[in-house]
Design a protein around this motif. Sequence first.
Motif, PDB file in Angstrom:
ATOM      1  N   GLU A  15       6.200 -20.238   5.522  1.00  0.00           N
ATOM      2  CA  GLU A  15       5.986 -19.162   4.637  1.00  0.00           C
ATOM      3  C   GLU A  15       5.390 -19.608   3.523  1.00  0.00           C
ATOM      4  OE1 GLU A  15       9.814 -17.304   4.156  1.00  0.00           O
ATOM      5  OE2 GLU A  15       9.646 -15.971   6.007  1.00  0.00           O
ATOM      6  N   HIS A  16       4.197 -20.559   3.554  1.00  0.00           N
ATOM      7  CA  HIS A  16       3.323 -20.733   2.366  1.00  0.00           C
ATOM      8  C   HIS A  16       2.332 -19.721   2.432  1.00  0.00           C
ATOM      9  CE1 HIS A  16       5.895 -24.271   2.667  1.00  0.00           C
ATOM     10  NE2 HIS A  16       5.317 -24.983   1.455  1.00  0.00           N
ATOM     11  N   LYS A  17       1.667 -19.847   1.108  1.00  0.00           N
ATOM     12  CA  LYS A  17       0.228 -19.259   1.044  1.00  0.00           C
ATOM     13  C   LYS A  17      -1.054 -19.843   1.467  1.00  0.00           C
ATOM     14  CE  LYS A  17       1.949 -17.130  -3.405  1.00  0.00           C
ATOM     15  NZ  LYS A  17       1.874 -16.959  -4.661  1.00  0.00           N
TER      16      LYS A  17
ATOM     17  N   HIS B  50       3.849 -11.288   7.271  1.00  0.00           N
ATOM     18  CA  HIS B  50       3.476 -11.459   5.856  1.00  0.00           C
ATOM     19  C   HIS B  50       2.164 -10.789   5.645  1.00  0.00           C
ATOM     20  CE1 HIS B  50       6.988 -13.583   4.908  1.00  0.00           C
ATOM     21  NE2 HIS B  50       6.813 -14.539   5.837  1.00  0.00           N
TER      22      HIS B  50
ATOM     23  N   LEU C  18      -4.163 -12.090  -4.949  1.00  0.00           N
ATOM     24  CA  LEU C  18      -4.001 -13.488  -4.572  1.00  0.00           C
ATOM     25  C   LEU C  18      -2.825 -13.765  -5.437  1.00  0.00           C
ATOM     26  CD1 LEU C  18      -7.603 -14.997  -4.284  1.00  0.00           C
ATOM     27  CD2 LEU C  18      -5.941 -14.677  -2.379  1.00  0.00           C
TER      28      LEU C  18
ATOM     29  N   THR D 207       0.050 -12.598  -5.975  1.00  0.00           N
ATOM     30  CA  THR D 207       1.250 -12.018  -5.419  1.00  0.00           C
ATOM     31  C   THR D 207       2.210 -13.301  -5.086  1.00  0.00           C
ATOM     32  OG1 THR D 207       2.384 -10.839  -3.626  1.00  0.00           O
ATOM     33  CG2 THR D 207       0.385 -12.281  -2.916  1.00  0.00           C
TER      34      THR D 207
ATOM     35  N   THR E 248       4.448 -13.477  -2.972  1.00  0.00           N
ATOM     36  CA  THR E 248       5.155 -13.428  -1.324  1.00  0.00           C
ATOM     37  C   THR E 248       3.985 -14.223  -0.669  1.00  0.00           C
ATOM     38  OG1 THR E 248       3.818 -11.473  -1.011  1.00  0.00           O
ATOM     39  CG2 THR E 248       6.033 -11.181  -1.615  1.00  0.00           C
ATOM     40  N   PRO E 249       4.358 -14.788   0.477  1.00  0.00           N
ATOM     41  CA  PRO E 249       3.420 -15.790   1.406  1.00  0.00           C
ATOM     42  C   PRO E 249       2.292 -14.738   1.761  1.00  0.00           C
ATOM     43  CG  PRO E 249       5.885 -15.896   1.932  1.00  0.00           C
ATOM     44  CD  PRO E 249       5.914 -14.878   1.048  1.00  0.00           C
ATOM     45  N   PHE E 250       1.309 -15.258   2.194  1.00  0.00           N
ATOM     46  CA  PHE E 250       0.004 -14.498   2.497  1.00  0.00           C
ATOM     47  C   PHE E 250      -0.779 -15.450   3.667  1.00  0.00           C
ATOM     48  CE2 PHE E 250      -1.381 -15.577  -1.792  1.00  0.00           C
ATOM     49  CZ  PHE E 250      -2.445 -16.468  -1.427  1.00  0.00           C
TER      50      PHE E 250
END
Length: 294
Positions: free
Chosen positions: A232-234, A263, A277, A279, A281-283
Amino acid sequence: MCRLADYFVVIGFDDQKQSPSNGKILQRFPHKDWEDSPFIDSIEMFCQPLRWRLSSQRQQPSFFMFVLTDIDANRHYCASLSFTEPIAVHPTKQDDDDIDDESITSMDGSTTALCTTGAQHHSIMYSTKCLVLVSQHNYREALKNCLTIIYTVYIENMDVSLEVIVSNILACVDIPPPGGPQIRFSIGANDRQFLQPPLSPTIPVTETTVYNLFEQLGIHSVVNLVCAATTEHKILFHSRSFSRLSDACLALTALMYPFVYCHIYIPILPSPLLEVLSTPTPFLMGIHSSLKNE
């Protein structure tokens, strides 16, 4: 049986706005939403991720896929074919030394005024038009072939009804469920096409995307990306090719199988939405390389 495509959309340069950076939906079929697949707004932003603008030179047609996600987290695969058409630009009276007013006459004869500062004048400019097919299924080659046929019929003024072609794509091409047989079909332009459904409803179909990801980034980088995605990293890809961005995101999520990436998933992020970008949260996203310093 499912539809090959849910919507056909024609999007063009919005010459009614003072800023030449937006597109607008010129035509959409069908006009009413399907109950099982509502139409997603703001599709025009994703067709030209680097903003809509006029060009002084004719551009070659280009194709790429982008993905939109609805409120229920369902992905909609959008095939976009872009090309340019000439429009007339007529310089008008200048109000001061720094600002030049120009009027644009589109193909339908309508005229509007634009304000340009320090821009070079061209009597003929080219505006972008996009043909888009929206589908719930990632049948890239079939959608690309259909758009190519529509474009060819339109440009070459072939004796084939575009309305018939579009209606055949949206209503007459039924695709079997995963595991079903190969089908052959025609959209009414003396064409012969075939489509092979995936063998499994859960195993992703990657074609050459996974191979290309390893070829472009190397095995160590890809392993690190898979670890980042599963923890769960960006993750942000950048490339000068929109097709590579879409393929890279597809390949990375496929390598996570049997896990599913849940995600934020935007393989091609338009420049007006760069604030997304930030955000927390993970993306998993992709941007054009020209935007990486913004």
